[in-house]
Design an enzyme around this catalytic site. Structure first.
Site, short mmCIF file in Angstrom:
data_model
loop_
_atom_site.label_atom_id
_atom_site.label_comp_id
_atom_site.label_asym_id
_atom_site.label_seq_id
_atom_site.Cartn_x
_atom_site.Cartn_y
_atom_site.Cartn_z
CG ASP A 105 16.62 26.12 -4.98
OD1 ASP A 105 15.61 26.71 -5.42
OD2 ASP A 105 17.05 25.05 -5.44
N1 URA Z 1 18.52 24.99 -10.03
C1 URA Z 1 18.23 24.56 -8.78
O1 URA Z 1 17.86 23.41 -8.58
N2 URA Z 1 18.36 25.43 -7.78
C2 URA Z 1 18.78 26.70 -7.94
O2 URA Z 1 18.89 27.43 -6.97
C3 URA Z 1 19.09 27.12 -9.25
C4 URA Z 1 18.95 26.25 -10.28
#
Ligand code: URA
Length: 235
Positions: A105
């Protein structure tokens, strides 16, 4: 290596942009098997010795890098408005056709592998490969032994999605989460499902490959052959 045109070969070596490469070839700076070559369509194979300005070029079809992804950057190859992980690369690496292996993310930090090898990326991402990804999460609230059990059994998310069994290791206001899959916002949704919203998320490892702690956020480096093998193995 399959047979390539000289301009494509130089492009895949990342020496310059396609347009610049034609100019470089025309100006006689490239030799093939010891002779200056000005024909950009000249065929090159694995037995050809190519130099640019007197230095031998080593052709590698696929390249692999580890990035310490900083906060605020998209795990994408392009975006109209926002910086992507590719904006962090040097020009010679931008030309290699790299893409991120899976997504973190925008606000997640840590280990992100970049490559131009689609088969490798597919293997790393696929839950069938069983390659575990380990995260350190800071949460609002402390995880409990009940949460550990729920994760181990395969948590069901708020929307009914069933996750594969995962490892949760509470550590005060933080916890380590190890998962084999990469569903959208997976770790955040898993922790939210046990009432522990994530405040910060950082990826520590992919398979047996640990983030090089000497890389500052935004820095990256190429993986060596041994590190590449480690991705496919667990610690
Ligand atoms: N899980 C998440 O919620 N976000 C990420 O960036 C990676 C794994």
């Amino acid at each position: 290596m399959s047979v390539l045109r000289l301009d494509k070969y130089l492009s895949e070596c990342g020496v310059a942009s396609r347009k610049e490469i034609r100019e470089i070839i025309r100006s006689g700076r490239v030799t093939v098997d010891g002779v200056a070559e000005t024909n950009f369509a000249r065929k090159i194979d694995s037995g050809s010795a190519v130099t640019l300005d007197g230095s031998a070029l080593a052709y590698e079809k696929y390249r692999y890098f580890m990035l310490n992804k900083p906060h605020g950057v998209l795990s994408a190859t392009e975006d109209r408005d926002q910086a992507t992980v590719l904006s962090l690369l040097l020009p010679e690496h931008k030309r290699l056709g790299l893409f991120p292996v899976g997504r973190l993310d925008k606000d997640t930090t840590g280990l992100l592998i970049l490559t131009n090898d689609g088969d490798f990326a597919h293997k790393v991402i696929s839950p069938k490969s069983g390659i575990m990804k380990r995260y350190l999460a800071e949460t609002d609230g402390r995880c409990t032994e009940d949460d550990v059990r729920i994760f181990a059994e395969g948590i069901v998310l708020g929307d009914g999605t069933k996750c594969l069994p995962a490892k949760l290791e509470p550590c005060g206001e933080r916890c380590y989460v190890t998962v084999a899959e990469g569903k959208y916002h997976q770790v955040k949704r898993m922790l939210a499902a046990v009432g522990k919203p994530v405040l910060k998320l950082h990826r520590l490892s992919v398979g047996g490959l640990l983030l090089d702690e000497s890389l500052l956020p935004g820095q990256y480096r190429e993986l060596d052959a041994e590190e590449l093998c480690r991705v496919m193995k667990q610690n």
